[in-house]
Design a protein around this motif. Structure first.
Motif, PDB file in Angstrom:
ATOM      1  N   LYS A 681     -18.366  63.614  27.261  1.00 13.72           N
ATOM      2  CA  LYS A 681     -19.607  63.045  27.800  1.00 13.72           C
ATOM      3  C   LYS A 681     -19.468  61.550  28.072  1.00 13.72           C
ATOM      4  CE  LYS A 681     -22.088  61.775  23.546  1.00 13.72           C
ATOM      5  NZ  LYS A 681     -23.245  62.061  22.692  1.00 13.72           N
ATOM      6  N   TYR A 682     -18.612  60.874  27.310  1.00 13.72           N
ATOM      7  CA  TYR A 682     -18.436  59.439  27.513  1.00 13.72           C
ATOM      8  C   TYR A 682     -17.739  59.160  28.843  1.00 13.72           C
ATOM      9  CZ  TYR A 682     -19.743  59.075  22.599  1.00 13.72           C
ATOM     10  OH  TYR A 682     -20.417  59.159  21.411  1.00 13.72           O
ATOM     11  N   LEU A 683     -16.733  59.953  29.155  1.00  9.05           N
ATOM     12  CA  LEU A 683     -16.035  59.773  30.434  1.00  9.05           C
ATOM     13  C   LEU A 683     -16.936  60.199  31.586  1.00  9.05           C
ATOM     14  CD1 LEU A 683     -12.415  60.963  29.594  1.00  9.05           C
ATOM     15  CD2 LEU A 683     -13.375  58.655  29.504  1.00  9.05           C
ATOM     16  N   GLU A 684     -17.669  61.265  31.404  1.00 11.28           N
ATOM     17  CA  GLU A 684     -18.546  61.747  32.482  1.00 11.28           C
ATOM     18  C   GLU A 684     -19.643  60.731  32.799  1.00 11.28           C
ATOM     19  OE1 GLU A 684     -19.616  65.376  30.627  1.00 11.28           O
ATOM     20  OE2 GLU A 684     -17.815  66.456  31.309  1.00 11.28           O
ATOM     21  N   ALA A 685     -20.096  60.005  31.791  1.00  6.77           N
ATOM     22  CA  ALA A 685     -21.140  59.006  32.018  1.00  6.77           C
ATOM     23  C   ALA A 685     -20.635  57.833  32.853  1.00  6.77           C
ATOM     24  CB  ALA A 685     -21.673  58.490  30.684  1.00  6.77           C
ATOM     25  N   GLY A 686     -19.342  57.623  32.900  1.00  7.61           N
ATOM     26  CA  GLY A 686     -18.803  56.500  33.653  1.00  7.61           C
ATOM     27  C   GLY A 686     -18.338  56.834  35.049  1.00  7.61           C
ATOM     28  N   ARG A 687     -18.436  58.095  35.465  1.00  8.88           N
ATOM     29  CA  ARG A 687     -17.826  58.528  36.729  1.00  8.88           C
ATOM     30  C   ARG A 687     -18.352  57.758  37.932  1.00  8.88           C
ATOM     31  NH1 ARG A 687     -19.315  61.950  40.659  1.00  8.88           N
ATOM     32  NH2 ARG A 687     -21.114  62.709  39.482  1.00  8.88           N
ATOM     33  N   VAL A 688     -19.651  57.634  38.090  1.00  2.46           N
ATOM     34  CA  VAL A 688     -20.212  56.977  39.270  1.00  2.46           C
ATOM     35  C   VAL A 688     -19.879  55.486  39.269  1.00  2.46           C
ATOM     36  CG1 VAL A 688     -22.334  56.425  40.508  1.00  2.46           C
ATOM     37  CG2 VAL A 688     -22.042  58.687  39.478  1.00  2.46           C
ATOM     38  N   THR A 689     -19.962  54.853  38.108  1.00  2.00           N
ATOM     39  CA  THR A 689     -19.622  53.433  38.011  1.00  2.00           C
ATOM     40  C   THR A 689     -18.171  53.207  38.434  1.00  2.00           C
ATOM     41  OG1 THR A 689     -21.207  53.103  36.228  1.00  2.00           O
ATOM     42  CG2 THR A 689     -19.468  51.470  36.449  1.00  2.00           C
ATOM     43  N   PHE A 690     -17.285  54.071  37.983  1.00  3.00           N
ATOM     44  CA  PHE A 690     -15.862  53.993  38.338  1.00  3.00           C
ATOM     45  C   PHE A 690     -15.668  54.101  39.845  1.00  3.00           C
ATOM     46  CE2 PHE A 690     -12.101  56.755  39.207  1.00  3.00           C
ATOM     47  CZ  PHE A 690     -11.109  55.829  38.930  1.00  3.00           C
ATOM     48  N   ILE A 694     -14.495  50.926  42.636  1.00  7.89           N
ATOM     49  CA  ILE A 694     -13.269  50.980  43.443  1.00  7.89           C
ATOM     50  C   ILE A 694     -13.595  51.010  44.928  1.00  7.89           C
ATOM     51  CG2 ILE A 694     -11.388  52.512  44.123  1.00  7.89           C
ATOM     52  CD1 ILE A 694     -10.717  50.990  41.648  1.00  7.89           C
ATOM     53  N   ARG A 695     -14.538  51.801  45.326  1.00  9.63           N
ATOM     54  CA  ARG A 695     -14.777  51.997  46.756  1.00  9.63           C
ATOM     55  C   ARG A 695     -15.421  50.779  47.424  1.00  9.63           C
ATOM     56  NH1 ARG A 695     -13.256  56.646  48.551  1.00  9.63           N
ATOM     57  NH2 ARG A 695     -13.151  58.514  47.257  1.00  9.63           N
ATOM     58  N   PHE A 696     -16.076  49.937  46.654  1.00 12.42           N
ATOM     59  CA  PHE A 696     -16.711  48.766  47.262  1.00 12.42           C
ATOM     60  C   PHE A 696     -15.870  47.507  47.131  1.00 12.42           C
ATOM     61  CE2 PHE A 696     -20.708  51.295  46.419  1.00 12.42           C
ATOM     62  CZ  PHE A 696     -20.873  51.649  47.746  1.00 12.42           C
ATOM     63  N   ALA A 697     -14.614  47.650  46.727  1.00 17.36           N
ATOM     64  CA  ALA A 697     -13.718  46.488  46.694  1.00 17.36           C
ATOM     65  C   ALA A 697     -13.440  46.033  48.118  1.00 17.36           C
ATOM     66  CB  ALA A 697     -12.409  46.866  46.005  1.00 17.36           C
ATOM     67  N   GLN A 698     -13.559  44.729  48.373  1.00 16.67           N
ATOM     68  CA  GLN A 698     -13.368  44.237  49.728  1.00 16.67           C
ATOM     69  C   GLN A 698     -11.998  43.599  49.887  1.00 16.67           C
ATOM     70  OE1 GLN A 698     -16.586  41.205  49.932  1.00 16.67           O
ATOM     71  NE2 GLN A 698     -14.985  39.741  50.377  1.00 16.67           N
ATOM     72  N   GLY A 699     -11.534  43.526  51.132  1.00 14.57           N
ATOM     73  CA  GLY A 699     -10.261  42.893  51.424  1.00 14.57           C
ATOM     74  C   GLY A 699     -10.409  41.391  51.548  1.00 14.57           C
ATOM     75  N   SER A 700      -9.339  40.743  51.996  1.00 13.83           N
ATOM     76  CA  SER A 700      -9.313  39.287  52.103  1.00 13.83           C
ATOM     77  C   SER A 700     -10.370  38.791  53.082  1.00 13.83           C
ATOM     78  CB  SER A 700      -7.933  38.819  52.554  1.00 13.83           C
ATOM     79  OG  SER A 700      -6.949  39.204  51.624  1.00 13.83           O
ATOM     80  N   GLY A 701     -10.989  37.661  52.733  1.00 17.96           N
ATOM     81  CA  GLY A 701     -11.993  37.065  53.605  1.00 17.96           C
ATOM     82  C   GLY A 701     -11.363  36.340  54.778  1.00 17.96           C
ATOM     83  N   LYS A 702     -12.138  36.149  55.828  1.00 14.35           N
ATOM     84  CA  LYS A 702     -11.639  35.495  57.041  1.00 14.35           C
ATOM     85  C   LYS A 702     -12.271  34.127  57.254  1.00 14.35           C
ATOM     86  CE  LYS A 702      -9.236  39.164  58.290  1.00 14.35           C
ATOM     87  NZ  LYS A 702      -7.761  39.166  58.279  1.00 14.35           N
ATOM     88  N   THR A 703     -13.447  33.885  56.693  1.00 12.91           N
ATOM     89  CA  THR A 703     -14.152  32.641  56.966  1.00 12.91           C
ATOM     90  C   THR A 703     -13.675  31.538  56.025  1.00 12.91           C
ATOM     91  OG1 THR A 703     -15.955  33.223  55.468  1.00 12.91           O
ATOM     92  CG2 THR A 703     -16.177  33.873  57.784  1.00 12.91           C
ATOM     93  N   ARG A 704     -13.770  30.302  56.501  1.00 16.10           N
ATOM     94  CA  ARG A 704     -13.386  29.151  55.703  1.00 16.10           C
ATOM     95  C   ARG A 704     -14.392  28.031  55.915  1.00 16.10           C
ATOM     96  NH1 ARG A 704      -7.780  27.332  58.717  1.00 16.10           N
ATOM     97  NH2 ARG A 704      -7.350  29.557  58.658  1.00 16.10           N
ATOM     98  N   GLU A 705     -14.488  27.152  54.924  1.00 18.78           N
ATOM     99  CA  GLU A 705     -15.391  26.006  55.075  1.00 18.78           C
ATOM    100  C   GLU A 705     -14.896  24.867  54.196  1.00 18.78           C
ATOM    101  OE1 GLU A 705     -19.560  25.539  52.893  1.00 18.78           O
ATOM    102  OE2 GLU A 705     -19.146  27.663  53.211  1.00 18.78           O
ATOM    103  N   ILE A 706     -15.203  23.630  54.627  1.00 18.49           N
ATOM    104  CA  ILE A 706     -14.860  22.441  53.854  1.00 18.49           C
ATOM    105  C   ILE A 706     -16.056  22.044  53.006  1.00 18.49           C
ATOM    106  CG2 ILE A 706     -14.480  19.958  54.040  1.00 18.49           C
ATOM    107  CD1 ILE A 706     -12.567  20.428  56.252  1.00 18.49           C
ATOM    108  N   SER A 707     -15.771  21.708  51.753  1.00 20.48           N
ATOM    109  CA  SER A 707     -16.788  21.173  50.869  1.00 20.48           C
ATOM    110  C   SER A 707     -16.152  20.008  50.116  1.00 20.48           C
ATOM    111  CB  SER A 707     -17.289  22.234  49.890  1.00 20.48           C
ATOM    112  OG  SER A 707     -18.245  21.678  49.009  1.00 20.48           O
ATOM    113  N   GLY A 708     -16.459  18.795  50.533  1.00 26.59           N
ATOM    114  CA  GLY A 708     -15.844  17.626  49.921  1.00 26.59           C
ATOM    115  C   GLY A 708     -14.342  17.628  50.136  1.00 26.59           C
TER     116      GLY A 708
END
Length: 756
Positions: A681-690, A694-708
């Protein structure tokens, strides 16, 4: 035998190239380091060993190796490590000898006489063996707002030998910068010089440390000068090079009477094409001054683009190295430090422009051997997953999280990044809030690197740890509750609080094992001492007076320091936290945190931090009460915090904060509960979170900006990978093991993605 492999990098062959690697060993596997050698085929290559950690029985846990490798052009190469061959020594070992109250380093190719105690600068002389010096290395020096110059003055203690050869020599000195115009001192420094057997070059790490009583110091310039020696007066050949990836090779040559110069700033770099994972490589930046008959010297600034602003200026008389270029002042708040790395290559007069450039590039992108992951697993450093059991979409998620972080160029920012959410919450008072290695990014990268052998993950670890031990730790504070502490996420890095819930050490210890740099070990121990001072304050004495998160992270750091040093003082403080947890649970029936003055409530995220840290303590002291606390906490967590119809957990128990919470830190805790109980039951409770993590991990960003002074490349907050990676990995490994043991999880967990 342990396998190691060099990937293909240079198109040129390298003979006896200095290389460094760290090897972990299982308890009892190695005790005699004189029989450890790197093998090229069946031939032992020159190898130097140094133990950086031991098991309680005295056997080697971590061994640092320096060795000389013959590497082919445009091809990778396999080597092996033997623990049953007499260690080979170089034909021309590097040696360090005491002379006239100081030391002389002799590599067989060059000789460097170090400045004596109380003297100014780093070197009394630097020359090719058998020749007179062609150039003088002067400085480093600092300049303040009043144009006052301060030269680095070696302390009365002089130089300390860290490594005496025969493959690599390393020495260290400390001191302050002394004013030229009056007897005043300003800003501490630490300098380390590294030399290699048979090689005509040195590596220098120059760390500026702000221990001044004022809240901040502004450095208007920091410079190193390489000047033609008096008998040469003017060098006949001056050269400057900027060599980037691809075809960008802006190398220039000049002659006496001319001047070549270049300055890198965030504004300049914003307009440049950058596609490299720059923790690994972004090109090189060097200047050379030579005489056709007498020879010359090349200065390379390590990662100059990433650590901008940086400048080089070369005339027939001298090279001016803009460690902090004039006209580009840097503000260092009290307690900050910053390390600048340079390479000095002393060569003969017929060194071509291309040869100078190639050697400089080799400094920037050094050959790095990768150990087989099984070596880390056998030593208990990581838990692995057999290649035939990995799941491709999960592995893709790990790579995207690691690569897709926000990254920053800039002298005080490289290795860290701002967090948009923290900034939007107003935590920086209108300034960007810097993450300050929250959740220990280097340690997460260490695990991923050990599993995969991917060079860039090693480099991500290196850069983050180097920033952390410089900028995010208070090297000085008059307040003992801040001194040595890691500052939590804040504007300008060190303006925030020092709290035990935001102090980590494991990544610093990883860095120490991988490099042998004692400054990382000292920083970790300093953080631990700060935690112990904070634990002695009234805030941490009453049950339920603080959240489980605060003392949970502290427990993790204290346990790691005990494992590293075997010093019982760390466990004494850890015991205090564990006893606190036990009393807390008896008082409230669960780990409940106070809120709004009249409520105690469950904060699932923080409870899971405490569970994960308790498990690490359990591995040191496997007591039944610890096991029961973990099981009880997770039983309570699943019963009260799991929203069954959504398959996820809520954030906090209060009605005002009961939104769904996708943070996967709970996955590690649920895995431990399963391992102790066998209840799926402990593993089953974590299935959706897992799956969502993973599926919403994003790749490298393309935008850049200067701050100071910072150039920001936007992606996910670095804390996301640091916080998410290991809990997801451990759950991933646990469900694979559970499937193998029970055969019951495959349809639920793997329907969304295929196996490799």
């Amino acid at each position: 035998m342990i396998s190691l492999h060099f990937e293909k990098i240079s198109m040129y062959p390298r003979h006896e190239e200095p290389c460094m690697m760290a090897v972990p060993f299982a308890k009892g596997a190695v005790s005699d380091t004189t029989r450890v050698s790197v093998l090229d085929g069946n031939v032992a290559v020159p190898t130097q060993t140094r133990v950086t950690a031991k098991w309680p029985n005295g056997s080697v846990k971590w061994l640092l190796l320096h060795f000389l490798a013959d590497l082919p052009a445009n091809s990778g190469k396999a080597f092996a490590l033997s623990t049953d061959r007499v260690t080979a020594v170089p034909a021309k070992p590097v040696v360090i000898e005491p002379v006239n109250g100081t030391f002389v380093i002799r590599t067989g190719a060059i000789e460097a006489e170090l400045t004596a105690p109380g003297g100014m600068g780093l070197f009394q002389s630097l020359k090719r063996t058998g020749f007179v010096p062609t150039h003088d290395v002067v400085g480093p020096s600092l300049r303040d707002a009043s144009e006052q110059e301060y030269d680095c003055e070696i302390s009365a203690e002089g130089w300390r030998v860290i490594e005496a050869g025969p493959v690599r020599c390393a020495v260290e000195a400390r001191g302050k910068h002394r004013g030229r115009a009056k007897e005043s001192h300003w800003l501490d420094f630490v300098v380390r010089v590294y030399a290699y057997a048979g090689k005509p070059w040195l590596m220098i790490d120059y760390q500026i440390v702000n221990k001044e009583p004022e809240s901040e110091q502004v450095i208007h310039a920091a410079q190193l000068h390489v000047r033609s020696a008096q008998h040469i007066v003017t060098s006949d050949q001056l050269r400057l090079g900027i060599s980037r990836a691809g075809a960008d090779r802006r190398m220039k040559s000049g002659s006496a009477g001319e001047r070549l110069s270049c300055t890198f700033t965030a504004e300049v770099l914003e307009k440049e094409f950058i596609e490299d994972q720059a923790e690994t490589f972004a090109g090189t930046f060097w200047a050379d001054l030579s005489d056709e008959k007498q020879g010359g010297i090349t200065v390379t600034l390590f990662q100059a683009l990433q650590n901008c602003p940086k400048s080089l200026d070369v005339t027939g008389e001298e090279i001016t190295v803009g460690i902090i270029p004039a006209g580009h002042p840097i503000t260092m708040l009290q307690g900050m430090a910053k390390t600048h790395r340079l390479f000095l290559h002393v060569h003969d007069g017929d060194e071509t422009l291309e040869e100078v450039n190639v050697r400089s590039l080799q400094f920037q992108l050094a050959d790095h051997p990768v150990l087989e992951s099984a070596a880390f697993e056998r030593a208990g450093i990581i838990e692995s997953i057999p290649g035939d059991q990995t799941i491709d979409w999960v592995e893709r998620g790990f790579y995207r999280m690691a690569d897709g972080r926000t990254k920053t160029y800039g002298m005080l920012y490289w290795g860290d990044a701002p967090d948009k959410d923290y900034t939007a919450q107003g935590r920086g008072g209108g300034d960007w809030v810097w993450v300050n290695n929250e959740y220990d990014l280097p340690h997460a990268m260490m695990h991923l690197y050990a599993r995969t052998g991917k060079r860039r993950f090693y480099d991500y670890l290196m850069r983050a740890a180097e920033h952390w031990k410089d900028v995010d730790i208070l090297h000085y504070s008059p307040n003992p509750l801040r001194h040595q502490g890691q500052v939590m996420h804040s504007a300008k890095h060190v303006t925030g609080e020092v709290k035990i819930c935001h102090e980590w050490v494991e990544g610093l210890l990883d860095y120490y094992h991988l490099t042998g740099e004692a400054s990382a070990l000292e920083a970790a121990i300093g953080i631990g001492d700060n935690v112990r001072r904070l634990l002695a304050t009234p805030r941490y004495r009453g049950e339920g007076g603080i959240s489980a998160r605060e003392s949970g992270w502290a427990l993790r750091s204290l346990g790691a320091l005990y494992t590293e040093t075997h010093d019982e003082k760390w466990l004494q403080s850890a015991d205090q936290i564990v006893d606190h947890f036990e009393a807390w649970k008896k008082k409230y029936g669960a780990w409940l945190a106070p809120a709004a003055g009249h409520v105690v409530y469950r904060s699932g995220f923080m409870i899971c931090i405490a569970v994960n840290s308790l498990m690490r303590y359990y591995r040191i002291r496997p007591e039944e009460r610890i096991k029961q606390m973990i099981v009880d906490a997770m039983e309570d967590y699943v019963e009260h915090c799991y929203v069954k119809e959504t398959g996820m957990f809520y954030y906090k128990e209060l009605p005002s904060t009961q939104h769904l919470h996708s943070n996967p830190i709970c996955l590690e805790s649920l895995s431990y509960a399963y391992e102790f109980t066998g209840d799926l039951k402990y593993l089953e409770a974590g299935r959706v979170t897992f799956e969502e993590a993973i599926r919403f991990a994003q790749g490298s960003g393309k935008t850049r900006e200067i701050s100071g002074e910072a150039l920001i490349f936007w992606g996910d907050s670095p804390k996301k990978f640091a916080q998410y990676y290991y809990p997801i990995f451990y759950y991933y490994r646990t469900i694979l093991k559970a499937e193998e043991e029970t055969g019951r999880l495959q349809q639920e967990f793997f329907a969304g993605g295929r196996r490799k």
